[in-house]
Write a protein that holds these residues in place. Structure first.
Motif, PDB file in Angstrom:
ATOM      1  N   PRO A  57      32.677  44.994  36.824  1.00 49.44           N
ATOM      2  CA  PRO A  57      31.416  44.276  37.067  1.00 49.44           C
ATOM      3  C   PRO A  57      30.870  44.435  38.495  1.00 49.44           C
ATOM      4  O   PRO A  57      29.666  44.501  38.696  1.00 49.44           O
ATOM      5  CB  PRO A  57      31.780  42.820  36.764  1.00 49.44           C
ATOM      6  N   ASP A  58      31.753  44.501  39.492  1.00 46.47           N
ATOM      7  CA  ASP A  58      31.299  44.593  40.885  1.00 46.47           C
ATOM      8  C   ASP A  58      31.555  45.982  41.468  1.00 46.47           C
ATOM      9  O   ASP A  58      31.862  46.129  42.649  1.00 46.47           O
ATOM     10  CB  ASP A  58      32.004  43.537  41.737  1.00 46.47           C
ATOM     11  N   PHE A  59      31.424  47.018  40.616  1.00 45.50           N
ATOM     12  CA  PHE A  59      31.785  48.371  41.039  1.00 45.50           C
ATOM     13  C   PHE A  59      30.943  48.876  42.215  1.00 45.50           C
ATOM     14  O   PHE A  59      31.394  49.714  42.994  1.00 45.50           O
ATOM     15  CB  PHE A  59      31.664  49.344  39.860  1.00 45.50           C
ATOM     16  N   ASP A  60      29.722  48.404  42.357  1.00 45.45           N
ATOM     17  CA  ASP A  60      28.835  48.926  43.397  1.00 45.45           C
ATOM     18  C   ASP A  60      28.528  47.894  44.481  1.00 45.45           C
ATOM     19  O   ASP A  60      27.502  47.974  45.149  1.00 45.45           O
ATOM     20  CB  ASP A  60      27.530  49.418  42.779  1.00 45.45           C
ATOM     21  N   SER A  61      29.424  46.933  44.681  1.00 42.33           N
ATOM     22  CA  SER A  61      29.125  45.818  45.581  1.00 42.33           C
ATOM     23  C   SER A  61      29.587  46.037  47.019  1.00 42.33           C
ATOM     24  O   SER A  61      29.226  45.272  47.902  1.00 42.33           O
ATOM     25  CB  SER A  61      29.773  44.533  45.038  1.00 42.33           C
ATOM     26  N   GLU A  62      30.408  47.063  47.279  1.00 38.35           N
ATOM     27  CA  GLU A  62      31.004  47.213  48.602  1.00 38.35           C
ATOM     28  C   GLU A  62      30.160  48.086  49.523  1.00 38.35           C
ATOM     29  O   GLU A  62      29.479  49.011  49.085  1.00 38.35           O
ATOM     30  CB  GLU A  62      32.414  47.808  48.491  1.00 38.35           C
ATOM     31  N   VAL A  84      27.079  55.592  45.101  1.00 36.03           N
ATOM     32  CA  VAL A  84      26.304  56.773  44.731  1.00 36.03           C
ATOM     33  C   VAL A  84      25.015  56.776  45.521  1.00 36.03           C
ATOM     34  O   VAL A  84      24.250  55.807  45.498  1.00 36.03           O
ATOM     35  CB  VAL A  84      25.991  56.795  43.219  1.00 36.03           C
ATOM     36  N   THR A  85      24.778  57.857  46.236  1.00 41.01           N
ATOM     37  CA  THR A  85      23.541  58.038  46.984  1.00 41.01           C
ATOM     38  C   THR A  85      22.957  59.380  46.581  1.00 41.01           C
ATOM     39  O   THR A  85      23.608  60.408  46.749  1.00 41.01           O
ATOM     40  CB  THR A  85      23.792  58.027  48.505  1.00 41.01           C
ATOM     41  N   GLY A  86      21.755  59.362  46.028  1.00 41.77           N
ATOM     42  CA  GLY A  86      21.162  60.617  45.586  1.00 41.77           C
ATOM     43  C   GLY A  86      19.668  60.525  45.474  1.00 41.77           C
ATOM     44  O   GLY A  86      19.095  59.447  45.279  1.00 41.77           O
ATOM     45  N   VAL A  87      19.018  61.666  45.620  1.00 43.99           N
ATOM     46  CA  VAL A  87      17.566  61.726  45.508  1.00 43.99           C
ATOM     47  C   VAL A  87      17.151  61.353  44.090  1.00 43.99           C
ATOM     48  O   VAL A  87      17.630  61.943  43.113  1.00 43.99           O
ATOM     49  CB  VAL A  87      17.066  63.140  45.863  1.00 43.99           C
ATOM     50  N   GLY A  88      16.299  60.351  43.979  1.00 41.88           N
ATOM     51  CA  GLY A  88      15.792  59.923  42.685  1.00 41.88           C
ATOM     52  C   GLY A  88      16.698  58.976  41.940  1.00 41.88           C
ATOM     53  O   GLY A  88      16.364  58.539  40.841  1.00 41.88           O
ATOM     54  N   ILE A  89      17.849  58.616  42.500  1.00 37.01           N
ATOM     55  CA  ILE A  89      18.774  57.706  41.817  1.00 37.01           C
ATOM     56  C   ILE A  89      18.517  56.290  42.308  1.00 37.01           C
ATOM     57  O   ILE A  89      18.724  55.977  43.478  1.00 37.01           O
ATOM     58  CB  ILE A  89      20.235  58.103  42.084  1.00 37.01           C
ATOM     59  N   THR A  90      18.040  55.454  41.409  1.00 36.93           N
ATOM     60  CA  THR A  90      17.749  54.059  41.755  1.00 36.93           C
ATOM     61  C   THR A  90      18.812  53.114  41.214  1.00 36.93           C
ATOM     62  O   THR A  90      18.997  52.024  41.721  1.00 36.93           O
ATOM     63  CB  THR A  90      16.372  53.648  41.190  1.00 36.93           C
ATOM     64  N   ASP A  91      19.499  53.529  40.157  1.00 38.55           N
ATOM     65  CA  ASP A  91      20.565  52.725  39.571  1.00 38.55           C
ATOM     66  C   ASP A  91      21.780  53.622  39.380  1.00 38.55           C
ATOM     67  O   ASP A  91      21.723  54.608  38.650  1.00 38.55           O
ATOM     68  CB  ASP A  91      20.114  52.152  38.225  1.00 38.55           C
ATOM     69  N   GLY A  92      22.868  53.303  40.047  1.00 32.39           N
ATOM     70  CA  GLY A  92      24.034  54.175  40.023  1.00 32.39           C
ATOM     71  C   GLY A  92      24.970  53.965  38.857  1.00 32.39           C
ATOM     72  O   GLY A  92      26.021  54.593  38.799  1.00 32.39           O
ATOM     73  N   SER A  93      24.625  53.112  37.907  1.00 31.53           N
ATOM     74  CA  SER A  93      25.570  52.803  36.835  1.00 31.53           C
ATOM     75  C   SER A  93      25.842  54.009  35.944  1.00 31.53           C
ATOM     76  O   SER A  93      26.993  54.267  35.575  1.00 31.53           O
ATOM     77  CB  SER A  93      25.050  51.636  35.995  1.00 31.53           C
ATOM     78  N   THR A  94      24.815  54.769  35.596  1.00 37.19           N
ATOM     79  CA  THR A  94      25.022  55.945  34.757  1.00 37.19           C
ATOM     80  C   THR A  94      25.749  57.031  35.525  1.00 37.19           C
ATOM     81  O   THR A  94      26.712  57.630  35.040  1.00 37.19           O
ATOM     82  CB  THR A  94      23.675  56.475  34.232  1.00 37.19           C
ATOM     83  N   ALA A  95      25.294  57.301  36.754  1.00 36.39           N
ATOM     84  CA  ALA A  95      25.923  58.347  37.565  1.00 36.39           C
ATOM     85  C   ALA A  95      27.382  58.029  37.841  1.00 36.39           C
ATOM     86  O   ALA A  95      28.237  58.928  37.854  1.00 36.39           O
ATOM     87  CB  ALA A  95      25.155  58.514  38.878  1.00 36.39           C
ATOM     88  N   SER A  96      27.699  56.748  38.046  1.00 42.39           N
ATOM     89  CA  SER A  96      29.076  56.376  38.372  1.00 42.39           C
ATOM     90  C   SER A  96      30.037  56.660  37.226  1.00 42.39           C
ATOM     91  O   SER A  96      31.241  56.803  37.439  1.00 42.39           O
ATOM     92  CB  SER A  96      29.144  54.893  38.748  1.00 42.39           C
ATOM     93  N   GLN A  97      29.530  56.763  35.994  1.00 39.48           N
ATOM     94  CA  GLN A  97      30.398  57.044  34.857  1.00 39.48           C
ATOM     95  C   GLN A  97      30.800  58.512  34.788  1.00 39.48           C
ATOM     96  O   GLN A  97      31.793  58.859  34.155  1.00 39.48           O
ATOM     97  CB  GLN A  97      29.693  56.644  33.553  1.00 39.48           C
ATOM     98  N   ILE A  98      30.043  59.382  35.438  1.00 42.86           N
ATOM     99  CA  ILE A  98      30.349  60.814  35.362  1.00 42.86           C
ATOM    100  C   ILE A  98      30.752  61.390  36.712  1.00 42.86           C
ATOM    101  O   ILE A  98      30.968  62.587  36.828  1.00 42.86           O
ATOM    102  CB  ILE A  98      29.144  61.604  34.804  1.00 42.86           C
ATOM    103  N   GLU A 130      36.759  51.328  39.607  1.00 40.02           N
ATOM    104  CA  GLU A 130      36.909  50.087  40.371  1.00 40.02           C
ATOM    105  C   GLU A 130      35.770  49.911  41.363  1.00 40.02           C
ATOM    106  O   GLU A 130      35.128  48.858  41.428  1.00 40.02           O
ATOM    107  CB  GLU A 130      38.253  50.094  41.110  1.00 40.02           C
ATOM    108  N   LYS A 131      35.524  50.955  42.149  1.00 38.73           N
ATOM    109  CA  LYS A 131      34.457  50.916  43.149  1.00 38.73           C
ATOM    110  C   LYS A 131      33.754  52.268  43.158  1.00 38.73           C
ATOM    111  O   LYS A 131      34.383  53.311  42.998  1.00 38.73           O
ATOM    112  CB  LYS A 131      35.001  50.621  44.553  1.00 38.73           C
ATOM    113  N   SER A 132      32.464  52.224  43.367  1.00 38.56           N
ATOM    114  CA  SER A 132      31.699  53.462  43.398  1.00 38.56           C
ATOM    115  C   SER A 132      30.489  53.302  44.315  1.00 38.56           C
ATOM    116  O   SER A 132      29.870  52.228  44.349  1.00 38.56           O
ATOM    117  CB  SER A 132      31.239  53.849  41.986  1.00 38.56           C
TER     118      SER A 132
END
Length: 826
Positions: free
Chosen positions: A388-393, A213-227, A209-211
Motif C-alpha cells: 500500500p505505501d510502496f511509493d511513500s518514501e 519511478v521518475t520518467g518523462v510522461g509518468i504521472t502515476d508509478g503504480s503500473t510502471a512499478s509492477q514491471i 516493498e518500495k519503489s
C-alpha cells in the motif's frame, strides 16, 4: 633491552616494507555507456602482478613490484594502458572502447578441443545447479533501471521542440559518453522487493516493498512499478532457451550446445576462493539467436561462476545494436545457484539518421536468500503485488537502503529527468503519445476517449461523430464508470453505451459489471468479439457495412480468479436484434416470417493459464501472456424463453492456444477451437465465421473468406502460424542484410449446419422477393487456406500472401489475397 631492540627492528622492517609497497585502485567502465566492466584483467606491465575487476568494475592491486604502466584488457574491447606516476598510492580509471575485431577460433590439428570436455561436464551437472530444482526459495532484491536517449543526431537537435528542451537543460550538468555525445535521460527507477519461488507447480511472485519511478510522461508509478522489479529481469542460463524480447536464445550450456556454439579455453584463474576456467563462446553461425562472450566455470564443481555475454548485432534483431548480460552467481545451501548480481544493457540504434537511439540499463542485486518453506498456491494468485505505501518514501530512505550508492552520473540523471517532466513541450508530446497508444486522454479523474470513436463514416450512418469517457484511479479504485454517445447524420440515430464496474477484490481479481448499449453491429463482426483487434474493427466499420443490425442489449457480468491462472466468469445478457438489411426468419412454429427477434442468454466460462502473467493497470487487469503452457477456455451459454427471450438453445465452445519454441526453426503459435449450438435458432445466433475483406491482416480471421460467407452450428477450426525468425532468409546474402523474416500460415475449418437450422432462413421474403441465404460448410470438406509472407520490411511492415484451397466455385470468392500489417517487433 633485547626485547625492545627486536621490537624496533621489526617496526623498522615493517615500515620499510610498507614504504616500498604500491597500492593501485580504480574503476573500468564502458566508454560508450559509462557502465562498469566486470571481470576485466588489470596487470602491471612487465610483471605477473595483477587482478580482475569486480562486478562494479572496481579493482585493487597491492604489490611490492613496480612498473611504468598499468594495462587493462577484456574480450570485446580494445586494450588500454596508462602510465604510472611516482608514488605509492594511485587512483586510475579506465574507459574501454568496444572492439569490432572478432577473435579467430583456434584450430586443433589433433585431439579434441579442451574446452569441449569442460562444457560437457558443466552440461552433465546442470540439474544439480539449476535453481528450478529447489523446492522453494525467497530473496530480497534491489533493482535499478535507467533509460537514456542516445546517439542524438545533429538533425534531431535542430528541431524546434528539441531546442526548447536543450535550452532548459543547459543549466544542468550535461551527461555525455566518452566520445562527447550527449545522453538525455528519460527514465530512472529503483525498486526494493521480495521475490518468491516454489516448484511443483512452478510459481513465482514479487512483492514490491518500495519503489521510486521518475520518467518523462509518468504521472502515476503504480503500473510502471509492477514491471520495473526483478521479476521481469530474470535470466537463468541453466535453461536450454532464454526468452529475451519475445525471442528464444540458446544458452551456452544448453543440452544441444554442439549444434550452436564453439568455445576457446582462454585461461585458468582464481576468483575469490574458487579456481575457474575462463572460456570464450561464440555462435557457429552468426545469424543464430545465440550469445558471444565469456563464461567462467568452477574447476572442481563445473558450476557457472559468472557470465559476460552479448547478443551481437549479426543476430536478426530489429533496432537492437547490442544486448549485454553480465551475471554473478552464488551457491545456496542445497548447491543450486542463484544470480546475486545481474546487469543488462540494451542499446537501440537510430531508426533513421535524423532520429535518436535509446540506451536501457538494468541492474539487480540479490541478498537474504532463504531456501525452503514454500508458500501455498493461493499466495501466488497475483504475480506482482504493490504494498500500500510502496511509493511513500523520499530521498533519505533510498540513501540509507540502497545497497550501492548512486554514482555522480546517476544523481545527475535523476535531476535531469525531474527537470524534463516540468518542461511544457515534453509534457505535451508525452501526453500526446499516451493518447495515441491508449486511445484515452487523462483529464483529472476522467479519461476522454477512445479517439477512434470520435469520427466514422459508412453507408448506414453517413458521417458519425461520437465522444466517450471512463473514470480512473483518481476517481476510485473500487468503482469504474464508462460510457459514450454517437450520432449518425444519415440514419439520424443516437447510439450509446454505459457501464458500471465494481471491483470487489484486487488480489483475486473479482469484478461485477452492469452495462447497457444501443449500437450498430454486423453479423459475424460483432464489436464484443473484436475488442482485441482495434485496427481490423475500425477498418470493417468504415465504408460499406455487411449485414448491419441495431443491437440493443443489457448485460450483467461477473468475474473471479479462484486460484492462480484459473478464472471463472458468468453473466446474463438480454439482446434485441433489429436488422437493417433484408433479413427474415421463421418463428418457433415455423409458419410466420419475422424480422426482429429477442434472446435472453446466461453464460458461464472458465479459463486456465498455468503460467500466465497479469499486471494491474489502473482499474484494468492486463495479461502479459503465458511463457510455456497452453491456455484453455471453456464457455457454455443457455438461451431462455423468459425475460422476453424467444428461443431455448445451448452453445458450447472450447479454445486452446499456445506458443511453441521450435529451437533454431523459429516459433509457432496455434489456436484451436471447437463448438456446437444445440437447438433451432436464426442464423445470426449461430457461429458466423469471421472472414476478412479488408486489406489488413488479422490472426482472428480467415483471410480469404468473405464477410458472412459461412455459418455453422457445429465446427472445429485451427489457425496455425509459424515465425521462421532468421532460419530461412538469413541464408540469402541480400535478404540477410535487409533482415527480412519468413512467416507461414495454415487455417483449417470444419463445420456444418443442421437441416432444422437451415429452415429458419427462408429464401423469399413476405413480398416474394428473394433473400440472400446463408451458406453452411460441407461436413465432408474443410475450408482451407495456406499463407506465406515476409515480416520486418523496413523494420515495421509485414506482407502475407494467402491461397484459398477449397470452396472455389462461388464467383464472389477470391482464391488469392494479399494482406498487410504494421508491427513493432525485435
Amino acid at each position: 633491552m633485547k626485547t625492545k631492540l627486536i621490537f624496533l627492528l621489526l617496526l623498522t622492517l615493517l615500515s620499510l616494507s610498507t614504504y616500498g609497497q604500491v597500492v593501485i585502485k580504480g574503476k573500468v567502465t564502458d566508454a560508450e555507456t559509462g557502465d562498469p566492466i566486470p571481470f576485466a584483467s588489470v596487470l602491471l606491465q612487465g610483471t605477473s602482478v595483477g587482478n580482475s575487476t569486480d562486478f562494479e568494475g572496481n579493482f585493487l592491486i597491492t604489490s611490492s613490484s613496480r612498473a611504468d604502466s598499468l594495462l587493462v584488457t577484456y574480450i570485446g574491447y580494445l586494450p588500454q594502458a596508462k602510465a604510472l606516476e611516482s608514488g605509492n598510492e594511485h587512483t586510475i580509471n579506465f574507459q574501454l572502447r568496444p572492439s569490432d575485431i572478432q577473435l579467430d577460433a583456434f584450430v586443433f590439428v589433433a585431439g579434441e578441443n579442451p574446452a569441449y570436455d569442460i562444457i560437457r561436464k558443466a552440461v552433465d551437472k546442470k540439474k544439480q545447479f539449476d535453481k528450478r530444482n529447489l523446492n522453494a526459495y525467497e530473496t530480497k532484491n534491489y533493482t535499478k533501471i535507467e533509460i537514456d536517449i542516445d546517439h542524438v543526431s545533429e538533425a534531431f537537435t535542430k528541431r524546434k521542440a528539441v531546442q526548447k528542451v536543450t535550452a532548459v537543460l543547459d543549466s544542468i550538468k550535461q551527461l555525455t559518453n566518452d566520445e562527447g555525445e550527449k545522453i538525455l535521460p528519460v527514465f530512472f527507477s529503483e525498486t526494493l522487493s521480495s521475490f518468491y519461488f516454489r516448484n511443483n507447480p512452478e510459481l513465482k511472485k514479487e512483492v514490491v516493498e518500495k519503489s521510486k519511478v521518475t520518467g518523462v510522461g509518468i504521472t502515476d508509478g503504480s503500473t510502471a512499478s509492477q514491471i520495473t522489479g526483478s521479476a521481469f529481469q530474470e535470466y537463468n542460463f541453466y535453461k536450454n532457451w532464454l526468452n529475451i524480447l519475445e525471442k528464444e536464445f540458446v544458452s551456452p550450456i544448453a543440452d544441444g550446445w554442439r549444434g550452436f556454439y564453439d568455445y576457446d579455453l582462454l585461461d585458468s584463474i582464481k576468483i575469490g576462493e574458487d579456481s575457474v576456467y575462463a572460456l570464450q563462446v561464440y555462435p557457429l553461425r552468426e545469424q543464430d539467436l545465440a550469445f558471444t562472450g565469456t563464461i567462467w566455470i568452477n574447476k572442481e564443481t563445473y558450476a557457472l561462476k559468472q557470465v559476460d555475454l552479448t547478443i551481437p548485432r549479426e543476430a536478426n534483431l530489429n533496432f537492437i545494436e547490442r544486448i549485454k548480460i553480465q551475471q554473478e552467481l552464488t551457491a545456496t545451501e542445497q548447491g543450486a545457484l542463484i544470480p546475486s548480481k545481474t546487469r543488462v544493457q540494451v542499446k537501440i540504434g537510430q531508426i533513421t539518421p535524423k532520429t535518436a537511439g535509446l540506451l536501457a540499463k538494468f541492474y539487480t542485486s540479490v541478498d537474504s536468500i532463504s531456501i525452503g518453506n514454500p508458500k501455498p498456491t493461493s499466495f501466488f494468485n497475483q504475480a506482482v503485488v504493490l504494498q500500500p505505501d510502496f511509493d511513500s518514501e523520499g530521498a533519505e530512505f533510498w540513501n540509507q537502503n540502497r545497497k550501492d550508492p548512486l554514482s555522480t552520473e546517476e544523481l545527475a540523471v535523476l535531476q535531469m529527468v525531474d527537470t524534463l517532466n516540468k518542461i511544457p513541450v515534453i509534457r505535451f508530446y508525452s501526453e500526446g503519445l499516451k493518447f495515441l497508444a491508449t486511445s484515452y486522454l487523462p483529464i483529472g479523474k476522467f479519461d476522454l476517449g477512445p479517439w477512434p470513436g470520435f469520427f466514422n463514416y459508412n453507408n448506414v450512418e453517413g458521417v458519425r461523430l461520437g465522444a466517450g469517457f471512463r473514470t480512473n484511479m483518481k476517481f476510485s479504485n473500487k468503482w469504474a464508470l464508462e460510457g459514450y454517445a454517437a450520432y449518425g447524420f444519415l440514419d439520424q440515430r443516437l447510439k450509446y453505451h454505459g457501464g458500471v464496474t465494481r471491483i470487489l477484490d484486487r488480489n483475486r481479481w473479482t469484478t461485477v459489471k452492469i452495462s447497457t448499449q444501443k449500437e450498430i453491429d454486423q453479423v459475424g463482426l460483432e464489436m464484443e468479439n473484436l475488442a482485441g483487434n482495434s485496427v481490423f474493427l475500425a477498418a470493417s466499420r468504415f465504408g460499406t457495412l455487411r449485414k448491419p443490425f441495431i443491437s440493443t442489449n443489457h448485460k450483467l457480468e461477473l468475474r473471479r480468479e479462484l486460484f492462480k491462472g484459473f478464472i471463472l466468469s458468468g453473466g446474463l445478457k438480454l439482446n434485441h436484434f433489429d436488422p437493417l438489411y433484408n433479413f427474415y426468419h421463421r418463428d418457433e412454429v415455423g409458419s410466420e416470417l419475422k424480422s426482429e427477434f429477442n434472446t435472453t442468454e446466461a453464460k458461464i466460462g472458465v479459463r486456465y493459464g498455468r503460467d500466465e502473467t497479469f499486471i494491474i493497470n489502473d482499474n484494468e487487469r492486463i495479461s502479459l501472456g503465458p511463457s510455456r503452457w497452453p491456455i484453455f477456455a471453456v464457455n457454455y451459454s443457455q438461451g431462455f424463453k423468459w425475460l422476453k427471450g424467444e428461443y431455448n438453445y445451448s452453445k458450447m465452445n472450447l479454445v486452446i492456444s499456445q506458443k511453441l519454441n521450435m529451437g533454431m526453426l523459429g516459433i509457432s503459435k496455434y489456436e484451436a477451437e471447437a463448438g456446437k449450438v444445440f437447438g433451432e435458432v436464426p442464423y445470426p445466433v449461430l457461429e458466423n465465421h469471421l472472414g476478412n475483406e479488408t486489406l489488413f491482416y488479422t490472426t482472428a480471421a480467415f483471410n480469404t473468406m468473405n464477410f458472412n460467407e459461412f455459418a455453422s452450428d457445429q465446427y472445429f477450426s485451427i489457425r496455425y502460424r509459424h515465425f521462421f525468425e532468421g532460419f530461412l532468409l538469413n541464408k540469402i546474402p541480400l535478404i540477410k542484410k535487409l533482415k527480412w523474416r519468413a512467416v507461414a500460415n495454415a487455417n483449417v475449418l470444419f463445420g456444418s449446419v443442421s437441416e432444422a437450422n437451415k429452415s429458419h432462413a427462408p429464401v423469399m421474403d413476405p413480398e416474394g422477393f428473394p433473400l440472400q441465404p446463408f451458406q453452411g460448410l460441407d461436413s465432408n470438406m474443410p475450408y482451407l487456406e495456406l499463407g506465406y509472407g515476409v515480416e520486418n520490411i523496413f523494420k515495421f511492415f509485414r506482407v502475407d500472401f494467402f491461397h484459398r484451397m477449397t470452396y472455389l466455385d462461388d464467383p464472389d470468392t477470391k482464391p488469392f489475397a494479399v494482406k498487410v500489417s504494421a508491427q513493432i517487433i525485435f
